[in-house]
Design an enzyme around this catalytic site. Structure first.
Site, short mmCIF file in Angstrom:
data_model
loop_
_atom_site.label_atom_id
_atom_site.label_comp_id
_atom_site.label_asym_id
_atom_site.label_seq_id
_atom_site.Cartn_x
_atom_site.Cartn_y
_atom_site.Cartn_z
N ASN A 120 -5.66 -5.12 -6.18
CA ASN A 120 -6.75 -4.72 -5.57
C ASN A 120 -6.65 -2.99 -5.39
OD1 ASN A 120 -9.33 -4.60 -3.65
ND2 ASN A 120 -7.68 -3.95 -2.16
N ASP B 124 3.33 2.45 -4.84
CA ASP B 124 2.53 3.52 -5.62
C ASP B 124 2.35 2.67 -7.07
OD1 ASP B 124 1.15 5.22 -7.26
OD2 ASP B 124 2.24 7.14 -6.28
N VAL B 125 1.25 2.28 -7.21
CA VAL B 125 0.82 1.41 -8.42
C VAL B 125 0.95 2.14 -9.77
CG1 VAL B 125 -0.17 -0.41 -7.30
CG2 VAL B 125 -1.43 1.48 -8.27
N TYR C 99 -14.32 5.56 -13.57
CA TYR C 99 -14.19 4.53 -12.99
C TYR C 99 -14.72 3.32 -13.70
CZ TYR C 99 -14.67 1.37 -8.91
OH TYR C 99 -14.47 0.39 -7.98
N ASP D 149 0.80 -1.12 0.12
CA ASP D 149 0.18 0.01 0.08
C ASP D 149 0.97 1.20 -0.05
OD1 ASP D 149 -2.31 1.54 0.38
OD2 ASP D 149 -3.26 -0.10 1.15
N THR E 298 -17.64 -0.54 3.35
CA THR E 298 -15.80 -0.38 3.63
C THR E 298 -16.08 1.16 3.91
OG1 THR E 298 -15.52 0.33 1.22
CG2 THR E 298 -15.48 -2.06 1.93
#
Length: 250
Positions: free
Chosen positions: A90, A63-64, A155, A36, A190
């Site tokens: 994810n 950091d993806v 998104y 993360d 969540t």
């Protein structure tokens, strides 16, 4: 123990569905890397879970949106655990805007993290898994990967891309012993939904025939199945975990 001795990498693993998946994988005998952002709670969460019942739980910052960091993440995972058996891909962010008003920077950031980031992690993992001749990747898509919704142009575009990217990666990897699938959550209870007022929350609940929002552990259970050898004949699938949301209208 369905994942006994396997090494699993979970991006976006410090909260929500990611953290629930971390815990389920640990419960089923895996060693787990929580990946993360540096400022996340990942380090303390991993430390609290490390060496419980002899299993490792490590934190690696990533950091993806940065290719070099993603490649290093996979290299460090293998260096510390020896191999990479599974990835829950994810990490992602949300964002709402009418398409006609969507600023370029906001649109491109969501695409870069939610689609390009999934590709970067999958690409790095596949290089390792192809060398091993085995592995399982589960990409986090969404109900918005199969139909549109107002105010979610970026998104929905990203998640639709994840679904078809998953199919393509599965085709390329099947003969090399690697499975690639996607999970498609509905609206899950969540922290991302914690700011909703009760009216909007109940409107979302009514869209699920089961009559409630999903729980993170319910998505984690389905992800665990796809990561495990129980799903050994499943690749290129998009498993919806949505309380009937996409089944139609009653």
């Amino acid at each position: 123990m369905r994942l006994q001795g396997k090494n699993i990498l979970v991006t976006g693993g410090a909260s929500g569905i990611g953290l629930a998946t971390v815990d389920r994988c640990l419960q089923e005998g895996a060693n787990v890397v929580i990946a993360d952002l540096p400022g996340s709670a990942g380090a303390s969460l991993a430390a609290a879970r490390d060496t419980q019942d002899g299993r490792r739980c490590l934190f690696l910052a990533v950091d993806v949106s940065a290719t070099e960091q993603v490649d290093q993440l996979v290299a460090d995972t293998v260096a510390q655990l020896g191999r990479l058996d599974g990835v829950f891909n994810n990490a992602g962010i949300g964002g709402l805007s009418a398409a006609a008003e969507y600023p370029d920077a906001d649109f491109l950031r969501i695409i870069d993290i939610n689609l390009n980031g999934v590709f970067r992690v999958a690409r790095a993992a596949l290089r390792q898994m192809h060398r091993q001749g085995s592995g399982s990747i589960v990409n986090c898509a969404s109900i918005l990967g199969v139909f549109g919704q107002s105010m979610t142009a970026a998104y929905s575009a990203a998640k639709g891309g994840v679904v078809n990217l998953t199919r393509t990666l599965a085709l390329e990897s099947a003969a090399r012993g690697v499975r690639v699938n996607a999970i498609g959550p509905g609206y899950i209870d969540t922290p991302l939904l914690s700011g909703l007022d009760d009216t909007l929350r109940q409107a979302l609940v009514r869209q699920h025939p089961i009559g409630r929002l999903g729980r993170p552990e319910e998505v984690a259970n389905a992800t665990l199945f796809l990561l495990s050898d129980e799903a050994s004949f499943i690749t290129g699938a998009h498993l919806l975990v949505d309380g009937g949301f996409t089944a139609g209208k009653s």
